[in-house]
Motif scaffolding. Structure first.
Motif, PDB file in Angstrom:
ATOM      1  N   ASN A   1       0.821  -1.224   0.000  1.00 34.98           N
ATOM      2  CA  ASN A   1       0.000   0.000   0.000  1.00 34.98           C
ATOM      3  C   ASN A   1       0.847   1.262   0.000  1.00 34.98           C
ATOM      4  OD1 ASN A   1      -2.202  -1.557  -0.014  1.00 34.98           O
ATOM      5  ND2 ASN A   1      -2.491  -1.549   2.226  1.00 34.98           N
ATOM      6  N   ASP A   2       2.077   1.164   0.510  1.00 32.07           N
ATOM      7  CA  ASP A   2       2.956   2.341   0.537  1.00 32.07           C
ATOM      8  C   ASP A   2       3.694   2.545  -0.787  1.00 32.07           C
ATOM      9  OD1 ASP A   2       2.286   2.638   3.144  1.00 32.07           O
ATOM     10  OD2 ASP A   2       3.983   1.448   3.880  1.00 32.07           O
ATOM     11  N   GLY A   3       3.444   1.675  -1.738  1.00 30.63           N
ATOM     12  CA  GLY A   3       4.148   1.794  -3.025  1.00 30.63           C
ATOM     13  C   GLY A   3       5.278   0.788  -3.111  1.00 30.63           C
ATOM     14  N   LEU A   4       6.414   1.221  -3.653  1.00 29.73           N
ATOM     15  CA  LEU A   4       7.549   0.309  -3.806  1.00 29.73           C
ATOM     16  C   LEU A   4       8.266   0.187  -2.463  1.00 29.73           C
ATOM     17  CD1 LEU A   4       8.994   1.737  -7.138  1.00 29.73           C
ATOM     18  CD2 LEU A   4       8.092  -0.567  -6.810  1.00 29.73           C
ATOM     19  N   ASN A   5       8.286  -1.009  -1.936  1.00 28.04           N
ATOM     20  CA  ASN A   5       8.903  -1.195  -0.626  1.00 28.04           C
ATOM     21  C   ASN A   5      10.340  -1.647  -0.750  1.00 28.04           C
ATOM     22  OD1 ASN A   5       8.942  -1.255   2.131  1.00 28.04           O
ATOM     23  ND2 ASN A   5       6.846  -2.055   2.210  1.00 28.04           N
ATOM     24  N   GLU A   6      10.618  -2.284  -1.866  1.00 31.65           N
ATOM     25  CA  GLU A   6      11.977  -2.746  -2.180  1.00 31.65           C
ATOM     26  C   GLU A   6      12.052  -2.779  -3.680  1.00 31.65           C
ATOM     27  OE1 GLU A   6      13.067  -6.728  -1.052  1.00 31.65           O
ATOM     28  OE2 GLU A   6      12.607  -6.261   1.030  1.00 31.65           O
ATOM     29  N   LEU A   7      13.207  -2.518  -4.249  1.00 31.84           N
ATOM     30  CA  LEU A   7      13.340  -2.650  -5.698  1.00 31.84           C
ATOM     31  C   LEU A   7      14.787  -2.960  -6.034  1.00 31.84           C
ATOM     32  CD1 LEU A   7      12.124  -2.463  -8.545  1.00 31.84           C
ATOM     33  CD2 LEU A   7      12.567  -0.008  -8.509  1.00 31.84           C
ATOM     34  N   ARG A   8      14.981  -4.052  -6.733  1.00 31.39           N
ATOM     35  CA  ARG A   8      16.314  -4.374  -7.267  1.00 31.39           C
ATOM     36  C   ARG A   8      16.184  -4.291  -8.782  1.00 31.39           C
ATOM     37  NH1 ARG A   8      19.589  -7.263  -3.444  1.00 31.39           N
ATOM     38  NH2 ARG A   8      20.771  -8.186  -5.160  1.00 31.39           N
ATOM     39  N   ALA A   9      16.599  -3.174  -9.335  1.00 33.02           N
ATOM     40  CA  ALA A   9      16.487  -2.936 -10.781  1.00 33.02           C
ATOM     41  C   ALA A   9      17.902  -2.963 -11.358  1.00 33.02           C
ATOM     42  CB  ALA A   9      15.837  -1.585 -11.044  1.00 33.02           C
ATOM     43  N   VAL A  10      18.120  -3.851 -12.330  1.00 31.55           N
ATOM     44  CA  VAL A  10      19.485  -4.083 -12.821  1.00 31.55           C
ATOM     45  C   VAL A  10      19.492  -4.008 -14.353  1.00 31.55           C
ATOM     46  CG1 VAL A  10      21.430  -5.693 -12.820  1.00 31.55           C
ATOM     47  CG2 VAL A  10      19.913  -5.571 -10.826  1.00 31.55           C
TER      48      VAL A  10
END
Ligand SMILES: Cc1cc2nc3c(=O)[nH]c(=O)nc-3n(C[C@H](O)[C@H](O)[C@H](O)COP(=O)(O)OP(=O)(O)OC[C@H]3O[C@@H](n4cnc5c(N)ncnc54)[C@H](O)[C@@H]3O)c2cc1C
Length: 293
Positions: A206-215
């Motif tokens: 609900n808070d949006g992106l909580n973690e992101l591993r973008a490579v």
């Protein structure tokens, strides 16, 4: 052109393969699917004196899921990854990325271990391994090493694997229920190596992106995590904040120039992919244009 003369040994076990690699050191090359090694030998870019064929080692092939971790044997072929219900369920990013590797004939022979050991900076799988926080398991005479994918790739066709070690497996955390992924690449034709690609997995709540591993792949000598995404975590992403992140991404990347694209084009394509990624993960189509109206 044909390959220069070489001696051939068919390994009878993992231990035997390691013995052969220890005995011949830098003069030997492991043969897995042959889809990168054989073309390089036929073009005389490589001229190993010994070929150690591991193709008969069935213990290196297969996919299993245990305690929230997926283990994939090094000899598992790209086509096996695509057919696997375990990969589809627990590592859907990997399944989607694999569909972009070359063509069916190559996917029927090429292996995940070969792709990672080969470490082509334009390859899909090395970037996926970094995005998925994989551990690469290698074995040598001194035993096993478990190397985080973030540390495995060290340059163009270079890894921390030594000439006397065998890549035996890859271990990944299974995707959690609220994880979401993105895969995108620009290539001249489907199946060609990417000009630029992006592979990402994150936790969305609900808070949006909580973690992101973008490579990214194709923008550097190895898979390149996008640091600029840090500003998009645990915050309400707006067109303006996304535009700022894309600006920061442009400053962070220093892509190479080759016959396919110059650095500026690659930088532009990378920004387009990151905007598409954030838009897809948050299910916010209006962000796809990268903050532009
Ligand atoms: C026309 C064409 C198009 C292609 N397009 C793409 C593409 O779009 N994307 C992409 O990612 N790939 C592409 N590939 C490469 C393909 O994915 C290869 O299969 C893969 O890169 C290498 O896997 P392999 O099993 O064939 O390895 P091999 O060719 O057998 O080996 C490659 C290298 O890895 C080493 N190696 C292999 N296995 C091990 C191991 N277990 N332990 C230690 N060292 C090992 C070998 O010694 C060699 O140096 C393409 C290939 C061709 C011919």
């Amino acid at each position: 052109m044909k390959a220069s003369a070489f001696s051939y040994a068919r390994a009878t076990s993992i231990g035997n393969a390691i013995e052969l690699l220890v005995a011949h050191g830098e003069r030997a090359k492991v043969l897995a699917g042959g889809q990168s090694l054989m073309p390089a030998m036929n073009l005389r870019l490589l001229a190993p004196e010994w070929i150690v064929d591991i193709g008969g080692l069935s213990e290196l092939r297969g996919i299993s899921v245990n305690g929230g971790r997926i283990t994939i044997g090094a000899l598992t072929r790209h086509a096996d990854l695509l057919r696997s219900t375990e990969v589809a369920a627990h590592a859907p990013l990997l399944a989607e990325a694999t569909a972009h590797i070359a063509h069916p004939a190559i996917r029927n022979r090429g292996t995940i271990g070969g792709s990672l050991a080969h470490a082509d900076p334009a390859s899909e799988l090395p970037a996926c391994m970094v995005a998925l926080d994989a551990i690469i398991i290698v074995r040598g005479a001194a035993g096993e090493r478990r190397i985080p994918a973030t540390e495995f790739f060290t340059g163009v066709y270079e890894t921390t694997l030594s000439a006397a070690e065998l890549l035996v497996a890859i271990e990944l955390p299974a995707a959690s229920r609220n994880s979401a992924h993105f895969f995108g690449e620009f290539a001249r034709r489907h199946g060609d190596y990417a000009i630029v690609g992006l592979t990402a997995q994150g936790i969305v709540d609900n808070d949006g992106l909580n973690e992101l591993r973008a490579v990214f792949f194709g923008v550097s000598d190895r898979p390149q995590p996008a640091k600029a995404t840090a500003s998009l975590i645990k915050t309400a992403v707006t067109p303006a904040s996304l535009a700022q992140a894309l600006e920061a991404l442009g400053e962070e990347l220093d892509p190479p120039e080759d016959q396919q694209a110059n650095g500026a084009m690659r930088r532009h394509l990378a920004k387009v992919l990151l905007a598409q990624c954030v838009s897809k993960l948050l299910d916010r189509p209006e962000l796809g244009a990268g903050g532009r109206p």
